[in-house]
Design an enzyme around this catalytic site. Structure first.
Site, mmCIF file in Angstrom:
data_model
loop_
_atom_site.group_PDB
_atom_site.id
_atom_site.type_symbol
_atom_site.label_atom_id
_atom_site.label_comp_id
_atom_site.label_asym_id
_atom_site.label_seq_id
_atom_site.Cartn_x
_atom_site.Cartn_y
_atom_site.Cartn_z
ATOM 1 N N GLY A 178 59.811 10.273 13.195
ATOM 2 C CA GLY A 178 61.033 11.024 12.929
ATOM 3 C C GLY A 178 61.109 12.269 13.791
ATOM 4 N N SER A 179 61.703 13.298 13.228
ATOM 5 C CA SER A 179 61.982 14.499 14.016
ATOM 6 C C SER A 179 60.735 15.236 14.486
ATOM 7 C CB SER A 179 62.841 15.460 13.190
ATOM 8 O OG SER A 179 64.025 14.815 12.798
ATOM 9 N N THR A 180 59.595 14.991 13.857
ATOM 10 C CA THR A 180 58.398 15.715 14.322
ATOM 11 C C THR A 180 58.115 15.371 15.771
ATOM 12 O OG1 THR A 180 56.984 13.964 13.463
ATOM 13 C CG2 THR A 180 57.308 15.884 12.055
#
Lengths: 488, 469
Positions: free
Chosen positions: A216-218
């Site tokens: 995801g956004s990490t």
């Protein structure tokens, strides 16, 4: 009659010779194969013949050995806080073999390793009983406890690394299992084993090392680092020239943002509010080859990472379209990573661009506590320059100060940088999303700890509330706090 | 008659008796097992075993009695046979005693039969009986040629011994036992000696007919049809044993013994070829319909297969035992050869040797057996009468085949058969019969090496000598 007699003598000689050849074959040529045969109970018997050495955390054993009255297995393994430490120790069972450290360091723990030859020889003269050596780990008891407690009943994993050395400080996975429950070979051990085997929640899976999740956004942290490193962005505060909506290259699909205000925003702001469009565009500017290069330097696509327990291969797809590369750069498409891999990315950034090889065995000790082997920290690669690293740090610290990672703030002069992630998965995002949080904590003495937290399924949390900042960040904060408290 | 030149013996002058050599080696043959016994005690309990004195004295006494009897009644006997047999017997006792200490075997016995009784004391008793029989043979049998008189009685006796087990229930899948109340006998062990006596007597008489009355076909001398009779009978017998007693070992031993002796008696290679063909045909033939034999072959070919393991893990366990021994072995008392469980101290005792003495010890053991066979064949070479030659080669040949069949079976070289390692394995019949076998070999070697007595002053003798060049 003497001629046939001589021939019979030769014949009898050949019979004996055949036996001699056969015994050489069995006991010399085939010996190793026979000794490693799966049906050979001697492997287990040896493993439990003498008091097994211990796995040590913070100078205290997290394992033990009790004497039994069994004829085959004299000793049986016991565990201190078994479920909490299971991702580190693995198990050693009389009936079901062993895994992880218990298996990999079996030679030292059982005392049969060639490295203990000298001790065994000495023991032969002094008449001491054979004893196993100890495996001293790099783990931090307080950090592990914080991780374990933080995850609680939620399904997830935590990996924490010391950025300067690569020492693994915490490695938690929930739900877990108690390796002591099937350490023997009685009916109840078999029952416990079978129950774990059938459990849908896979409690024996070491999620921190062996499960790969969409990041995801990490993953945007890595994309930001790649963009800076390869010159796609020069200044993190300048506008990035991103249209709204951004159409994925060679497609008509717009890259949707979950937040507003992403048009032409700066890189720093984009990370703070987690703009999909900015990072999708940057990844395309950097190009697939360069993205792949940076990801691989951070440790992706490496099937042979041993801590010494093998870490599953994290994936950044090697063959894809431009649009797919853009999706991958925001942690979607085929991108998948172990929690440890995200901790490594964070730790390399926190360590000014130098990635240290993660390891969890600090040293091996002989039964009389002499050090047999010590693991020295080892540089794995330099994915980004120190300048790039410091820029990314600034941005990550900004996320914690004013973005989605506020709940990881520690205060008191400790700089915390982080990034949240909420990874959708399942067909049409039907499944409950994964909540991610990666972060590091930095004091005057440099970066002390890098941590990655994933919460797979927070039972009871309404779907819309699942977010990296809300669920995972507090866990990461507690782990970092525990490490920092230990340093004082 | 003033100068007696004897052209047939080594020399009339004082041949060395070698009895002191034997005594010295006997001292070693007793000392080595005593040290082994101490070794087991130290390894298992960390202290000197209490039984060592009794054991040492017992073995020493038996060896001393045997030696004195040989010294008195078989002065010129081969000096190696007795020490080798004592060494094997002594080490066998140590191994059995060592396995008696195994908790694993004790628990197994208690679980299966409700109680455990150690085998070592029994084996000591059997060894004593064996030595007693050894002494009796040497005392009674002043000359081995006396046995020739009992050729046909031997035949009858051996037939009965071989056939008897058919009428007793099978024990552990093989009908090789006869049970008389508390006493269980393996008649095959005794039969192998008695049958050798019969073959020797029979072949000595018939050898000329068998050797000379033959037709030459394609470079081979083929026997006449009617001379094939005896070999066919023996072949049929061994096939019967295989089918009805499901005993591959005895069958092989029996037939192999006959072929060896036939070959020696007739010096005709054709007999060997004939014998091999017949045994191959017999084995293949029986294997096609006898499930017991098929099963043994399957176990041999796939010792670790799932199917084998479910039925019997013995061969696989024995193989792993040898592997665990490696080059130097684990040391006495420190191996896990007792994992074999059933028959660990009898049929499978060799795997304890392999595991605890290692490759080095196994080679030494096999060489000791090889030496016994070699001394036996040497005795046959030295013997002056055809009966003695045949009997000596028959007995040593049987001994060699038995060692090969048992050791080969345990080591997975050939399919396993139910026989025991001479002198080493637990079991009364085997020890007692083999002591009798050694006694007969010692008697033949004594006769062979004894300086020839001055020929009787008979005119016939002188005339014969005149004819010689």
């Amino acid at each position: 009659m003497n001629k046939p007699l001589r021939r019979i003598a030769i014949f009898c000689g050949i019979l004996i010779l055949a036996l001699l050849v056969r015994t050489n074959w069995l006991q010399y040529v085939e010996a190793d194969n026979l000794n490693e045969n799966d049906r050979n109970r001697r492997i287990q018997i040896d493993r439990y013949a003498s008091e097994r050495g211990n796995i040590i955390v913070d100078g205290k054993p997290i394992t033990g050995s009790v004497k039994t009255d069994d004829t085959d297995f004299v000793f049986k393994r016991t565990y201190v806080d078994g479920p909490m430490w299971a991702p580190v120790t693995g198990y050693a069972s009389q009936a079901f073999d062993a895994n992880q450290l218990e298996k990999l360091q079996d030679g030292i723990l059982s005392g049969n390793s060639d490295q203990l030859f000298f001790d065994r020889t000495m023991a032969m003269f002094t008449g001491d009983k054979k004893k196993g050596g100890n495996v001293v780990t790099t783990l931090n008891g307080a950090a592990q406890k914080a991780a374990w407690k933080g995850l609680g009943k939620k399904k997830g994993a935590v990996a924490a690394i010391e950025p300067k050395t690569g020492k693994i400080l915490a490695l938690a996975s929930t739900p877990s299992y108690d390796p002591a429950s099937f350490a023997g070979y009685a009916a109840k051990d078999e029952k416990a084993w079978n129950a774990l085997d059938k459990d849908k929640n896979k409690p024996t899976l070491n999620r921190a090392l062996r499960e790969i999740y969409p990041p995801g956004s990490t993953f945007k942290v890595l994309t930001a680092a790649a963009a800076l490193e390869h010159g796609a962005v020069k200044n993190i505060d300048e506008p990035t020239d991103t249209p709204e909506p951004y159409i994925l290259p060679n497609t008509r699909t717009p890259m949707t943002n979950l937040v507003t205000g992403c048009e032409n925003v700066s890189l720093k702001k984009a990370l703070e509010i987690s703009c999909n469009s900015v990072f999708a565009k940057l990844a395309d500017d950097v190009g697939r080859e360069k993205m792949l290069e940076t990801a691989e330097k951070f440790g992706f696509n490496d099937p042979e990472l041993f801590t010494p327990v093998r870490v599953s291969e994290s994936v950044y797809d090697k063959e894809m379209e431009r649009s797919e590369n853009s999706l991958s750069a925001i942690g979607q498409f085929n991108t998948a990573t172990t929690p440890l891999q995200m901790a490594m990315v964070t730790s390399a950034i926190a360590n000014d661009g130098k990635l240290m090889k993660p390891y969890m065995v600090d040293q091996l000790e002989s039964p009389d506590l002499d050090v047999i082997e010590k693991t020295e920290p080892e540089e794995m690669s330099r994915p980004i320059s120190p300048e790039t690293a410091q820029l990314v740090q600034q941005m990550m610290e900004n996320v914690v100060e004013s973005g989605s990672g506020k709940r990881a703030q520690i205060g008191g002069g400790v700089k915390v940088g982080g990034k949240t992630g909420t990874a959708q998965h399942g067909a049409n995002n039907s499944k409950r999303p994964y909540a991610w949080f990666i972060s590091y904590a930095k004091t005057g003495d440099g970066s002390q700890v890098a941590v990655a937290v994933i919460v797979e399924d927070a039972g009871g949390t309404a779907r819309d509330d699942i977010s990296g900042g809300g669920l995972a960040a507090p866990v990461a904060k507690d782990v970092m706090q525990a490490v920092l408290d230990g340093k004082e | 008659m003033s100068v007696v030149t004897n052209t047939t013996t080594i020399g009339a002058i004082e041949a060395p008796s070698r009895r002191n050599t034997e005594l010295m080696m006997l001292a070693f043959a007793v000392a080595v097992p005593v040290f082994a016994y101490i070794n087991v005690g130290l390894a298992l309990d960390g202290k000197l075993p209490t039984g060592v004195l009794g054991y040492g004295l017992g073995l020493g006494l038996l060896a001393a009695v045997a030696h004195l009897v040989v010294r008195k009644f078989a002065k010129y006997a081969d000096p190696l046979l007795l020490p080798l047999a004592v060494l094997l017997n002594g080490l066998g006792l140590v191994l059995i005693w060592r396995l008696d200490q195994s908790q694993r075997l004790i628990q197994r016995a208690e679980y299966r039969w409700g109680s455990f009784s150690p085998d070592a004391p029994k084996q000591m008793l059997y060894s004593a009986i064996g030595i007693a029989l050894f002494v009796a043979v040497l005392l009674v049998l002043k000359d081995h040629r006396i046995l020739q008189r009992y050729t046909y009685i031997s035949m009858a006796a051996s037939l009965i011994l071989l056939v008897l087990p058919m009428f007793f229930p099978a024990r552990n899948g093989a009908k090789i036992w006869i049970s008389l109340g508390p006493i269980n006998l393996q008649p095959g062990e005794f039969a192998k000696i008695i049958i050798a006596i019969f073959f020797s007597g029979y072949l000595m008489v018939k050898r000329d007919a068998l050797a000379l009355a033959s037709r030459r076909v394609m470079g081979l001398y083929l026997p006449r049809g009617r001379d094939l009779g005896p070999i066919l009978v023996v072949w049929a017998m061994s096939i019967l044993i295989l089918v009805f007693e499901t005993d591959l070992g005895t069958s092989l031993l029996f037939f192999g013994l006959f072929v060896i002796m036939l070959y020696v008696a007739t010096e005709r290679t054709s007999w060997i070829i004939f014998g091999l063909l017949m045994s191959a045909a017999g084995a293949v033939g029986v294997a096609t319909f006898e499930p017991h034999v098929q099963q043994r072959v399957q176990f041999w070919l796939n010792p670790f297969a799932e199917e084998t393991w479910r039925q019997s893990d013995q061969i696989g366990q024995a193989l792993m035992s040898f592997g665990a021994g490696g080059t130097l072995g684990t040391g006495l008392g420190q191996g896990n050869s007792d994992l074999i469980g059933f028959a660990a101290n009898s049929d499978f005792i060799l795997s304890t040797v392999g595991e605890e003495f290692g490759l080095a010890g196994m080679m030494a053991f096999l060489m000791i057996y090889g030496l016994i066979v070699e001394r036996g064949v040497r005795t046959a070479l030295a013997a002056r009468d055809p009966f003695g030659k045949l009997l000596a080669v028959g007995l040593s040949g049987a001994f060699a085949i038995q060692v090969f069949v048992v050791a080969g079976g345990v080591m997975g070289l050939i399919p396993l058969t139910g026989m025991t390692m001479p002198f080493v394995a637990a079991g009364g019949s085997s020890v007692i019969a083999n002591w009798a076998l050694i006694a007969i070999l010692i008697r033949i070697s004594d006769t062979a090496r004894r300086p020839a007595p001055a020929p009787a002053p008979s005119p016939d003798a002188e005339m014969t000598q005149v004819v010689r060049p």
